[in-house]
Write a protein that holds these residues in place. Structure first.
Motif, PDB file in Angstrom:
ATOM      1  N   ARG A 194       0.824  -1.224   0.000  1.00 12.25           N
ATOM      2  CA  ARG A 194       0.000   0.000   0.000  1.00 12.25           C
ATOM      3  C   ARG A 194       0.855   1.270   0.000  1.00 12.25           C
ATOM      4  O   ARG A 194       0.458   2.281  -0.559  1.00 12.25           O
ATOM      5  N   LYS A 195       2.034   1.213   0.635  1.00 14.34           N
ATOM      6  CA  LYS A 195       2.932   2.380   0.661  1.00 14.34           C
ATOM      7  C   LYS A 195       3.412   2.765  -0.732  1.00 14.34           C
ATOM      8  O   LYS A 195       3.779   3.911  -0.959  1.00 14.34           O
ATOM      9  N   LYS A 196       3.424   1.806  -1.635  1.00  9.67           N
ATOM     10  CA  LYS A 196       3.846   2.103  -2.997  1.00  9.67           C
ATOM     11  C   LYS A 196       2.909   3.110  -3.651  1.00  9.67           C
ATOM     12  O   LYS A 196       3.300   3.812  -4.573  1.00  9.67           O
ATOM     13  N   GLY A 197       1.671   3.164  -3.177  1.00 14.01           N
ATOM     14  CA  GLY A 197       0.716   4.155  -3.655  1.00 14.01           C
ATOM     15  C   GLY A 197       0.283   3.960  -5.094  1.00 14.01           C
ATOM     16  O   GLY A 197      -0.185   4.905  -5.731  1.00 14.01           O
TER      17      GLY A 197
END
Length: 79
Positions: A40-43
């Motif tokens: 999810r941090k990869k966006g």
């Protein structure tokens, strides 16, 4: 094909990889959360399953080499 990201699929794969290994279900759940967070941090709106698989393999390798080989043999389709 496209699928909605499902951390439960990752957890199930981890459970199979760590089967009969000295790794608790709590640790498996922790690893699942870490992978989900990293994805999810990869966006990104979309991420290839191969990228997720690489993340999973790195996490498993840090915990247990036998589980890593098990997972990699299925993931990489070893003979």
């Amino acid at each position: 094909r496209r699928e909605i990201f499902n951390p439960e699929k990752i957890k199930n794969g981890l459970i199979r990889a760590f089967e009969k290994r000295p790794v608790s279900i709590e640790k498996i759940e922790e690893i699942t959360r870490e992978i989900e967070e990293q994805v999810r941090k990869k966006g990104l709106k979309e991420i290839k399953s191969s990228a997720i698989g690489e993340i999973v393999m790195r996490k498993i390798k840090k915990v247990d080499n036998i589980a890593y080989i098990r997972f990699a043999s299925v993931y990489r389709d070893f003979n």
